[in-house]
Design a protein around this motif. Structure first.
Motif, mmCIF file in Angstrom:
data_model
loop_
_atom_site.group_PDB
_atom_site.id
_atom_site.type_symbol
_atom_site.label_atom_id
_atom_site.label_comp_id
_atom_site.label_asym_id
_atom_site.label_seq_id
_atom_site.Cartn_x
_atom_site.Cartn_y
_atom_site.Cartn_z
ATOM 1 N N VAL A 1 15.261 -18.596 79.690
ATOM 2 C CA VAL A 1 16.445 -17.769 79.942
ATOM 3 C C VAL A 1 16.460 -16.564 79.006
ATOM 4 N N VAL A 2 16.172 -16.785 77.739
ATOM 5 C CA VAL A 2 16.138 -15.684 76.769
ATOM 6 C C VAL A 2 15.066 -14.666 77.172
ATOM 7 N N ALA A 3 13.914 -15.137 77.603
ATOM 8 C CA ALA A 3 12.839 -14.227 78.010
ATOM 9 C C ALA A 3 13.247 -13.399 79.222
ATOM 10 N N ILE A 4 13.904 -14.009 80.192
ATOM 11 C CA ILE A 4 14.347 -13.284 81.388
ATOM 12 C C ILE A 4 15.385 -12.232 81.031
ATOM 13 N N VAL A 5 16.338 -12.570 80.183
ATOM 14 C CA VAL A 5 17.373 -11.613 79.763
ATOM 15 C C VAL A 5 16.736 -10.435 79.025
ATOM 16 N N ALA A 6 15.803 -10.711 78.146
ATOM 17 C CA ALA A 6 15.129 -9.641 77.404
ATOM 18 C C ALA A 6 14.350 -8.731 78.341
ATOM 19 N N GLN A 7 13.703 -9.310 79.346
ATOM 20 C CA GLN A 7 12.942 -8.504 80.292
ATOM 21 C C GLN A 7 13.867 -7.620 81.119
ATOM 22 N N ARG A 8 14.981 -8.146 81.569
ATOM 23 C CA ARG A 8 15.919 -7.351 82.373
ATOM 24 C C ARG A 8 16.517 -6.210 81.563
ATOM 25 N N ARG A 9 16.790 -6.427 80.315
ATOM 26 C CA ARG A 9 17.330 -5.352 79.469
ATOM 27 C C ARG A 9 16.319 -4.237 79.303
ATOM 28 N N SER A 10 15.055 -4.582 79.176
ATOM 29 C CA SER A 10 14.035 -3.542 79.005
ATOM 30 C C SER A 10 13.838 -2.759 80.290
ATOM 31 N N VAL A 11 14.074 -3.370 81.453
ATOM 32 C CA VAL A 11 13.927 -2.681 82.731
ATOM 33 C C VAL A 11 15.104 -1.755 82.981
#
Length: 183
Positions: free
Chosen positions: A21-31
């Motif tokens: 979940v943390v990895a997905i949130v971090a990826q979406r913020r960078s996009v």
């Protein structure tokens, strides 16, 4: 002992889920915060806008440009000046900020092209887009020319008007030779 192993397995599974979940949130913020990844990306983006401005000016018929009066003529002049300026800026640009200035100049030129087209009574077309204050709008795809061949193996021969000639309408060989010879 089996109970401790189950507790450990559940704990590992929970930690893996939280990590995902943390990895997905971090990826979406960078996009969400896209920007030119390099100077080459910024240069390519600026170049696309300059080409788009040039295509917008080229899309206005020369006769319409010659007959332009008043505000349409001024808009065409302003758009042409913005194109010259953007090309000069693009040649000298080396940093993302300089490329952003090229993009802003080209977008302003596109607004002048849109005003000129409106003043000439033409379809305003796809404008530069509406962006927030100080924000460059996202590029829209440029229309690509399409070439379609009328003759196909299935349709058969085509007359001068572009219609497919049916067998019953085909001239005889003698008639076609005489026409060819007369031409």
């Amino acid at each position: 002992m089996l109970e401790e192993a189950m507790k450990l397995a559940v704990l590992v599974a929970v930690l893996l889920i939280v990590g995902a979940v943390v990895a997905i949130v971090a990826q979406r913020r960078s996009v969400r915060e896209p920007g030119p990844a390099s100077d080459l990306d910024a240069e390519a983006d600026a170049n696309r806008w300059v080409v788009r401005l040039g295509a917008g000016l080229a899309g206005i018929d020369v006769r319409a440009q010659a007959g332009a009066g008043g505000s349409a003529a001024q808009s065409l002049t302003d758009a042409t000046e913005h194109l010259r300026t953007a090309r000069a800026q693009l040649t000298a640009a080396r940093t993302p900020d300089q490329y952003a200035q090229v993009t802003r100049t080209a977008v302003e030129g596109l607004h002048h092209v849109q005003a000129a087209r409106t003043g000439l009574g033409m379809d305003a077309g796809v404008g530069a887009g509406a962006g927030a204050a100080g924000q460059v709008p996202m590029p829209m795809p440029m229309p690509m020319p399409v070439s379609v061949s009328v003759r196909t193996a299935i349709s058969g021969p085509v007359d001068q008007a572009g219609r497919v000639v049916r067998n019953s309408e085909r001239p005889s060989r003698a008639a076609s030779r005489s026409v060819t010879a007369a031409s």
